[in-house]
Design a protein around this motif. Structure first.
Motif, short mmCIF file in Angstrom:
data_model
loop_
_atom_site.label_atom_id
_atom_site.label_comp_id
_atom_site.label_asym_id
_atom_site.label_seq_id
_atom_site.Cartn_x
_atom_site.Cartn_y
_atom_site.Cartn_z
N ARG A 106 0.93 -1.22 -0.02
CA ARG A 106 0.02 -0.06 -0.01
C ARG A 106 0.92 1.29 0.07
N PHE A 107 0.74 2.33 -0.98
CA PHE A 107 1.56 3.30 -1.19
C PHE A 107 0.98 4.46 -0.17
N THR A 108 1.83 4.98 0.73
CA THR A 108 1.43 5.81 1.64
C THR A 108 1.67 7.37 1.21
N ASN A 109 2.81 7.62 0.28
CA ASN A 109 3.35 8.85 -0.10
C ASN A 109 3.33 9.08 -1.69
N LEU A 110 2.35 9.52 -2.43
CA LEU A 110 2.12 9.63 -3.60
C LEU A 110 1.74 11.16 -4.11
N LEU A 111 1.39 11.94 -3.25
CA LEU A 111 1.19 13.23 -3.96
C LEU A 111 2.26 13.99 -4.28
N HIS A 112 3.33 13.72 -3.50
CA HIS A 112 4.73 14.47 -3.97
C HIS A 112 4.93 14.19 -5.41
N HIS A 113 4.58 13.30 -6.06
CA HIS A 113 4.87 13.08 -7.38
C HIS A 113 3.93 13.58 -8.48
N VAL A 114 2.92 14.43 -7.96
CA VAL A 114 2.16 15.24 -8.58
C VAL A 114 2.85 16.62 -8.67
N THR A 115 3.86 16.78 -9.70
CA THR A 115 4.92 18.04 -9.48
C THR A 115 4.20 18.92 -10.53
N LEU A 116 5.00 20.07 -10.63
CA LEU A 116 4.55 21.14 -11.57
C LEU A 116 4.99 20.67 -12.81
N ASP A 117 5.92 20.01 -13.09
CA ASP A 117 5.95 19.49 -14.54
C ASP A 117 5.23 18.33 -14.78
N LEU A 118 4.60 17.54 -13.92
CA LEU A 118 3.50 16.58 -14.40
C LEU A 118 2.16 17.34 -14.73
N LEU A 119 2.09 18.37 -14.00
CA LEU A 119 0.78 19.23 -14.31
C LEU A 119 0.76 19.92 -15.54
N ARG A 120 2.10 20.31 -16.21
CA ARG A 120 2.26 20.89 -17.25
C ARG A 120 2.06 19.95 -18.31
N GLN A 121 2.66 18.76 -18.30
CA GLN A 121 2.36 17.59 -19.02
C GLN A 121 1.00 17.23 -19.19
N SER A 122 0.39 17.25 -18.19
CA SER A 122 -1.09 16.78 -18.09
C SER A 122 -1.85 17.99 -18.80
N PHE A 123 -1.63 19.31 -18.76
CA PHE A 123 -2.24 20.11 -19.37
C PHE A 123 -1.91 19.97 -20.96
N PHE A 124 -0.99 19.66 -21.44
CA PHE A 124 -0.73 19.86 -22.82
C PHE A 124 -1.34 18.29 -23.07
N ALA A 125 -1.60 17.36 -22.47
CA ALA A 125 -2.00 16.08 -23.02
C ALA A 125 -3.79 16.06 -23.16
N LEU A 126 -4.32 17.30 -22.71
CA LEU A 126 -5.79 17.44 -22.68
C LEU A 126 -6.08 17.90 -24.18
N LYS A 127 -7.41 17.63 -24.72
CA LYS A 127 -7.66 17.89 -25.78
C LYS A 127 -7.85 19.47 -26.13
N ARG A 128 -7.27 20.21 -27.05
CA ARG A 128 -7.29 21.63 -27.30
C ARG A 128 -8.67 22.19 -27.49
N GLU A 129 -9.50 21.44 -28.27
CA GLU A 129 -10.96 21.97 -28.58
C GLU A 129 -11.85 21.39 -27.91
N ALA A 130 -11.64 20.78 -26.70
CA ALA A 130 -12.65 20.39 -26.03
C ALA A 130 -13.59 21.29 -25.26
N ALA A 131 -14.97 20.88 -24.92
CA ALA A 131 -16.00 21.73 -24.55
C ALA A 131 -15.62 22.30 -23.10
N PRO A 132 -15.69 23.54 -22.63
CA PRO A 132 -15.55 23.92 -21.42
C PRO A 132 -16.36 23.32 -20.42
N GLY A 133 -16.03 23.26 -19.11
CA GLY A 133 -16.66 22.74 -18.10
C GLY A 133 -17.90 24.09 -17.53
#
Length: 528
Positions: A106-133
């Motif tokens: 069981r993994f007890t310490n994972l949130l520190h892997h959500v780094t600024l670089d990972l958030l940036r990569q996640s943003f660019f992985a999203l669809k550009r033309e997707a409908a807004p929420g």
């Protein structure tokens, strides 16, 4: 590293390590190194050759390179490149190794892997033309001020100030005329969900079983189709269970979901994020409503959570049932909530179906009565049904293809033909007709270029061996639809087919088979 509370083992107090676990594996490694002192060494290799120049008063002009052994090479890149030229952090690789090493960790310490670089990569992985929420923010608007907003989002996530927003409810038409509800999350929710899904995938990809193909990195629909074809052709399959879970994404039980996630995840901050997304609710016509069951279909995190839910509800149980109760051959192929099972004996199939209904009901799920069928299918289905006067064997619909019991033309041996589902083909042609009506006044070259892209995309999925007739019918039908659309541009100077046909043949690519035979591709990855 804590043990699974459902395993009956005593819990060990965690000491967080770099891989997100308690670090007990590292202690074991050090203990083994201390015990086997005469084993491998990671000391530097001392050069025996002296420098070319140098002395007490003269600086060294060239020093012979000192290097480590291969296992201890610290110069190798910590983020190996992938085909998309995005790197995987060394910390996530350690998480994956720990998940592979201990299936009950069981993994007890994972949130520190959500780094600024990972958030940036996640943003660019999203669809550009997707409908807004519900926030109304589009991808382009967020990109205009990206770095400050990502820094703010990263800080809110790590200090607990991040709040999930409700999903905007919308509906899309289905092929059967019904509507499918979708939940469109706010852009920041998509970014965080994508980052968390990336972290969790490194754990669960080591747990998911081989017959699960849906929404997994490196896996796609044609691998599931190949597995089904090879299973029916090579195994003793005489009965097929074609099943579908009714409203799966809308009926997932939140409490069971969190319990299943806690089998592997013990980081309270990750669990709190998942609970926020499940409880955020939906907004429809400006009215907020609470969600007590289900996960929004269309949310970034939903496919991973759905696979986790079915992994514990269906996959593990089915794999165990196959080993302990099946008296003959049994194959399983699952893509999301659609799954097909093959059985050698009818009694096994009936017993499995009855127990499956009870199993799903225990976790708040039910099989769709119209889409769940137990049929005779396979090598001897045609002969057996003909002897009983029942006609041709029934067909199986899976992932857009109709699977048919047939024979080869030359040797008359049994084979499974795969045709594009007629219902899917009609729905695609209808969508093309609507789009062409909107484009009928556009220049012909622009419309032709768009139609060519549509046809190539259609061939890319449906151009499997044996489906050429359906592909050619689709190609001819698209040309006819375009022809009748252009004739509606004006009441004068009606376009004639003798003039339009050669132009359409030149502009629109004809069909050709793009995929190899299933056994060729399947056994290339899974040798016999």
């Amino acid at each position: 590293m804590r043990r699974n509370p459902w395993s009956g083992n005593q819990e060990v107090p965690p000491t967080p390590g770099e891989d997100g676990t308690s670090g007990r594996a590292d202690k074991a490694t050090n203990r083994d190194a201390a015990t086997h002192g005469g084993g491998k060494s990671d000391n530097r290799v001392v050069p025996t050759k002296r420098p070319n120049k140098g002395g007490s008063a003269e600086p060294l002009a060239e020093v012979v390179e000192e290097r480590r052994l291969t296992e201890g090479n610290a110069q190798q890149p910590a983020t190996p490149r992938t085909q998309s030229r995005t790197g995987v952090s060394f910390g996530l690789l350690r998480v994956r190794e720990a998940a592979r090493r201990d299936k009950r960790a069981r993994f007890t310490n994972l949130l520190h892997h959500v780094t600024l670089d990972l958030l940036r990569q996640s943003f660019f992985a999203l669809k550009r033309e997707a409908a807004p929420g519900v926030d109304g923010v589009t991808w382009r608007q967020y990109e205009a001020n990206l770095e400050p907003q990502l820094h703010d989002l990263h800080g809110r996530v790590h200090r607990g100030a991040y709040r999930a927003q409700p999903s905007r409810r919308t509906y899309i038409p289905k092929a059967d005329g019904k509507q499918r509800p979708l939940g469109i999350a706010a852009l920041e929710d998509k970014i965080v969900q994508q980052a968390v899904a990336t972290v969790l995938s490194h754990i669960y990809e080591e747990d998911f079983l081989g017959f699960s193909y849906g929404f997994r990195p490196g896996r796609h629909q044609h691998q599931a189709l190949d597995a089904l074809w090879v299973g029916v052709m090579d195994r003793k399959v005489r009965w097929v269970l074609d099943a579908d879970i009714r409203g799966f994404f809308d009926t997932i039980d939140h409490e069971w979901m969190l319990k299943f996630v806690e089998h592997r995840i013990a980081d309270p901050r990750i669990l709190r994020l998942i609970r926020k997304w499940l409880k955020a609710g939906v907004s429809e016509d400006g009215q907020w409503s609470e969600t007590t069951v289900g996960t929004p279909q269309g949310a970034v995190i939903s496919p991973l959570l759905a696979n986790v839910y079915l992994h514990y509800v269906f996959d593990l149980w089915t794999n165990l049932w196959r080993k302990q109760h099946a008296t003959g051959d049994m194959i399983v192929v699952r893509y999301a909530d659609d799954f097909v099972l093959g059985f050698q004996y009818h009694q096994d199939a009936r017993q499995f179906l009855a127990e499956l209904r009870d199993r799903l009901a225990h976790f708040g799920l039910t099989l769709h009565p119209d889409k769940t069928r137990l049929i005779q299918f396979g090598r001897f289905a045609a002969v057996n049904r003909q002897q009983r006067g029942l006609g041709k064997p029934e067909t199986v619909n899976f992932l857009g293809f109709t699977h048919i019991c047939s024979q080869t033309r030359s040797t008359k041996e049994f084979t499974v033909l795969r045709y594009t589902m007629a219902k899917r083909m009609r729905a695609t042609l209808k969508a093309i007709r609507v789009a062409l009506l909107r484009r009928r006044h556009d220049p012909l070259d622009q419309t032709a270029a768009w139609l060519a892209r549509v046809l190539r995309g259609y061939y890319q999925y449906h151009a499997v061996p044996g489906n050429y007739g359906r592909l050619r019918a689709f190609w001819q039908r698209v040309k006819r639809i375009w022809f009748h659309t252009l004739r509606r541009r004006s009441h004068r100077a009606k376009l004639i087919w003798e003039r339009f046909g050669p132009l359409a043949d030149r502009w629109l690519p004809p069909p050709r088979i793009l995929h190899p035979y299933p056994d060729v591709r399947f056994y290339a990855k899974h040798p016999k």
